[in-house]
Write a protein that holds these residues in place. Structure first.
Motif, PDB file in Angstrom:
ATOM      1  N   MET A  82       0.877  -1.169   0.000  1.00  0.00           N
ATOM      2  CA  MET A  82       0.000   0.000   0.000  1.00  0.00           C
ATOM      3  C   MET A  82       0.914   1.219   0.000  1.00  0.00           C
ATOM      4  SD  MET A  82      -3.203   0.996   0.082  1.00  0.00           S
ATOM      5  CE  MET A  82      -4.274  -0.180   0.909  1.00  0.00           C
ATOM      6  N   LEU A  83       0.759   2.085  -0.992  1.00  0.00           N
ATOM      7  CA  LEU A  83       1.520   3.331  -1.021  1.00  0.00           C
ATOM      8  C   LEU A  83       0.747   4.381  -0.250  1.00  0.00           C
ATOM      9  CD1 LEU A  83       3.852   5.147  -1.943  1.00  0.00           C
ATOM     10  CD2 LEU A  83       2.493   5.664  -3.988  1.00  0.00           C
ATOM     11  N   LEU A  84       1.319   4.816   0.859  1.00  0.00           N
ATOM     12  CA  LEU A  84       0.747   5.911   1.641  1.00  0.00           C
ATOM     13  C   LEU A  84       1.355   7.172   1.042  1.00  0.00           C
ATOM     14  CD1 LEU A  84       0.727   6.184   5.539  1.00  0.00           C
ATOM     15  CD2 LEU A  84       0.673   8.096   3.965  1.00  0.00           C
ATOM     16  N   GLU A  85       0.570   7.861   0.238  1.00  0.00           N
ATOM     17  CA  GLU A  85       1.084   8.986  -0.540  1.00  0.00           C
ATOM     18  C   GLU A  85       1.117  10.301   0.231  1.00  0.00           C
ATOM     19  OE1 GLU A  85       0.111  11.188  -4.747  1.00  0.00           O
ATOM     20  OE2 GLU A  85      -0.427   9.082  -4.521  1.00  0.00           O
ATOM     21  N   ASN A  86       0.187  10.474   1.153  1.00  0.00           N
ATOM     22  CA  ASN A  86       0.077  11.778   1.792  1.00  0.00           C
ATOM     23  C   ASN A  86      -0.775  11.639   3.048  1.00  0.00           C
ATOM     24  OD1 ASN A  86      -0.379  14.509   2.387  1.00  0.00           O
ATOM     25  ND2 ASN A  86      -1.429  14.945   0.476  1.00  0.00           N
ATOM     26  N   VAL A  87      -0.334  12.250   4.114  1.00  0.00           N
ATOM     27  CA  VAL A  87      -1.156  12.377   5.316  1.00  0.00           C
ATOM     28  C   VAL A  87      -0.949  13.791   5.834  1.00  0.00           C
ATOM     29  CG1 VAL A  87       0.599  11.360   6.860  1.00  0.00           C
ATOM     30  CG2 VAL A  87      -1.795  11.392   7.547  1.00  0.00           C
TER      31      VAL A  87
END
Length: 158
Positions: A82-87
């Motif tokens: 899972m690519l966590l792109e932005n938080v």
């Protein structure tokens, strides 16, 4: 995740973003990332993202307290990770565990999909992020330049 998640300790609900959330997401990104412009020398990548397209693709989730957006996360499967792109969390909501809850949402969805890990990157000038991710179980895997930004990549096995 297909259902809303409620963090009862903080009365914060995490749910998939809808098209009507786009303006609040853009405002949150602006507030969360504008302080990095002088450090990076340009607008950080999350300030340039196509949130309309990401929302339509089902990649954006928001944390809200009542009707007020407190933060958001962008993630999508890429192969077996899972690519966590932005938080991003509104500065006014910082320190309340919103970011951690959003990352937990991403991790839960990755587990639900049977993915092997979460992968993410951050700008090397965002030193606060570089310090936080190891505390959440993420291991730095590399550093380099991508899309004109100096980035640090992390991964967390599931």
């Amino acid at each position: 995740m297909t259902d809303s998640h409620t963090d009862t300790d903080r009365a914060t609900m995490i749910r998939p973003a809808e098209a009507s959330d786009e303006a609040a997401i853009l405002a949150c990104a602006e507030q969360a990332y504008s302080r990095y412009i002088p450090l990076i020398g340009r607008r950080p990548a999350p300030m340039l993202a196509d949130y309309c397209g990401q929302i339509a693709a089902g990649h954006v989730w928001i944390a809200e307290d009542g009707s007020d957006l407190l933060g958001f996360i962008v993630f999508a499967p890429q192969g077996d990770v899972m690519l966590l792109e932005n938080v991003a969390v509104l500065p006014a909501a910082a320190g309340r565990g919103i970011g951690k809850a959003l990352i937990g949402c991403c991790e839960a969805e990755a587990r639900r999909l049977g993915l092997r890990a979460i992968s993410l990157y951050t700008n090397e000038k965002m030193v606060e992020n570089i310090a936080i991710y190891p505390k959440l179980g993420y291991v730095e895997t590399r550093r380099g330049e991508e899309d004109g930004f100096r980035r640090v990549w992390f991964e967390k096995p599931l």
